[in-house]
Each structure stands twice: as C-alpha cells, then as structure tokens.
Scaffold this motif. Structure first.
Motif, PDB file in Angstrom:
ATOM      1  N   ALA A 132      -3.308   2.380   3.840  1.00  0.00           N
ATOM      2  CA  ALA A 132      -2.224   1.513   3.374  1.00  0.00           C
ATOM      3  C   ALA A 132      -0.877   2.119   3.738  1.00  0.00           C
ATOM      4  N   LEU A 133      -0.001   1.301   4.245  1.00  0.00           N
ATOM      5  CA  LEU A 133       1.333   1.716   4.645  1.00  0.00           C
ATOM      6  C   LEU A 133       2.044   2.410   3.482  1.00  0.00           C
ATOM      7  N   GLY A 134       2.536   3.642   3.746  1.00  0.00           N
ATOM      8  CA  GLY A 134       3.265   4.382   2.721  1.00  0.00           C
ATOM      9  C   GLY A 134       2.403   5.235   1.821  1.00  0.00           C
ATOM     10  N   TYR A 135       1.079   5.112   1.917  1.00  0.00           N
ATOM     11  CA  TYR A 135       0.162   5.896   1.097  1.00  0.00           C
ATOM     12  C   TYR A 135      -0.486   6.999   1.939  1.00  0.00           C
ATOM     13  N   SER A 136      -1.484   7.657   1.383  1.00  0.00           N
ATOM     14  CA  SER A 136      -2.210   8.718   2.085  1.00  0.00           C
ATOM     15  C   SER A 136      -3.626   8.270   2.389  1.00  0.00           C
ATOM     16  N   ALA A 153      -6.454  -3.471  -3.465  1.00  0.00           N
ATOM     17  CA  ALA A 153      -7.291  -2.282  -3.412  1.00  0.00           C
ATOM     18  C   ALA A 153      -7.271  -1.811  -1.985  1.00  0.00           C
ATOM     19  N   ALA A 154      -7.372  -0.501  -1.779  1.00  0.00           N
ATOM     20  CA  ALA A 154      -7.294   0.012  -0.426  1.00  0.00           C
ATOM     21  C   ALA A 154      -8.254   1.147  -0.226  1.00  0.00           C
ATOM     22  N   THR A 155      -8.583   1.363   1.054  1.00  0.00           N
ATOM     23  CA  THR A 155      -9.437   2.470   1.425  1.00  0.00           C
ATOM     24  C   THR A 155      -8.584   3.689   1.693  1.00  0.00           C
TER      25      THR A 155
END
Length: 247
Positions: free
Chosen positions: A34-38, A242-244
């Motif tokens: 996800a953009l901006g996450y890790s 939700a993201a991977t």
C-alpha cells in the motif's frame, strides 16, 4: 574408466543446470503493498541452512540494494536511503514509506560458503493506493425511467463492481441494466417499487462501497419541483480496507 568419467561429467552438468533453474526458472512471488505503508519481501531460505551471504537487488533498473554477511548489513542505493531494512535473522527485506516507483521485480541471492552454492528467489512488488471515498451520483430525468448511476472515489485506482438488491450485475445482465465500468445505466421498470444499487470499488489491497436506494422513478409526477436528483434517492456510503504487507 570412460564410463566413470562420463558419469561424473553428467552429474556436473545436472548440478549446473539445477543452479540455473534455481536462478531463473521460478516465477516471481507477487507481493502487494500500500502506498505510504511498509511491506516485507520474505525469502523461503532460513538461517538454519548455513547461509553466509545474502544480497538483495532490484532488477529494473538493475541496482544492488543491501548485503548481509556474517551478521553485518550494508546498504547501497540512495533511492532507498532510510527506507529499507534487511533483517539478518530471516533475510527479509522491508521497504518503508512505499512509493509508486518502488513497484518492480526484486531478487534475493543467498550463498553458502562451504559449498559455494547460490540460490535465487524473485519477487514482483506491486504498489497500490488505498481506495476511499466511494460515492454514487445520479444523472437523468426522473419520471422518464432512464437513469445513469456514476460511482466515483476520492483516492485509489480501483475496478468497479455493481450490485442490485444483493445480486451482482454484469454488462447486459438484464434488459434494464447496462454496466460500463464505474457507470451503470438503469432503464427502470415501472413495476419495480424500489431497488438498492451498490457500487464496490476495489483493488488488491482495499475496497470502498456506496449504496443508493431508488424509488419507482417511472411513476413520479414530473410536475413536482425537483431541484436536484438527491430528492429521489437515499444515499449511504461505507468504506473498508485491507492490504497485504506490514501496515
């Protein structure tokens, strides 16, 4: 003797071929971030396998990112400065503050010192923005039955799925409905008292939904004042995501 030599040569060829397969034969593991996450790229190789050196690199454009040898970690590329962490306990590469340009194919190479064996694993990282702010607007003239529902989002690059009274709609699913991506053309039947239409905007890591309840617009008295379409619709929107990866 010649048979023994031939057998040794064949074994050596088979071993070399196995190394080539390990380096090039496997398809990349798809990882969504996800953009901006890790996000973490985690190889199957473990410390217990006697690995002496681990190297992570990006394949396009080709650049070395990090190297771990005897517990010491070294970083190379300035584009990832302070944004990557090589965890020497499990050899995973964590990328922080994901950017669109981080989407690429990555390779990890592990080497065992006592045998000289090398093993390679490939990862295809895809980066998406979180989908949010789903909203349905109505275009058309009430009382004439033909309306267009338009689903929009404030962020993300989604695909759209439409539902009517809990039933998924596809293009030309009925003679009264036509699905055109984020647009839904509704030729409302007079005998339908009301219908609940739902738009789901989604990508591999998140989704947002919006619902609208249309009354039997075909039976409205068009002489009544209709300042805008919202007078004939009840609107409700919900959002979930939700993201991977590591969020």
């Amino acid at each position: 003797m010649w048979k023994c030599l031939e057998r040794v040569l064949c074994l050596n060829c088979a071993f070399a071929f196995a190394i080539i397969l390990a380096r090039t034969g496997a398809s990349p593991v798809i990882v969504n971030g996800a953009l901006g996450y890790s996000v973490s790229l985690s190889p199957l190789t473990s410390v217990s396998q006697g690995i002496d050196e681990v190297v992570w690199r990006r394949l396009s454009p080709r650049m070395k990112l990090a190297r771990c040898s005897q517990g010491s970690v070294q970083y190379f590329n300035t584009n990832y400065t302070n944004r990557i962490t090589l965890h020497y306990r499990n050899f995973s590469l964590e990328i922080h503050d994901l950017r669109k340009e981080d989407a690429a194919e990555y390779e990890v190479i592990t080497a065992t010192g006592n045998t000289g064996n090398e093993h390679s694993e490939l990862f295809q990282l895809k980066v998406y923005g979180l989908v949010s702010g789903a909203h349905i607007t109505v275009q058309g003239i009430f009382g004439i039955c033909n309306l267009t529902l338009i689903c929009t989002v404030t962020s993300g690059d989604p695909t759209f799925t439409w539902w009517r009274n809990g039933e998924a709609l596809v293009n030309d699913s009925t003679q009264h409905i036509r699905v055109l991506g984020n647009m839904l053309e509704v030729h409302h039947a007079a005998e339908v008292k009301y219908a609940v239409y739902k738009c789901e905007a989604s990508n591999p890591i998140s989704k947002a939904t919006a619902e609208i309840k249309l009354r039997d617009v075909c039976k409205l008295d068009t002489s009544d004042p209709l300042p805008n379409s919202s007078i004939c619709a009840e609107f409700q929107a919900t959002r979930s995501s939700a993201a991977t990866g590591s969020f």
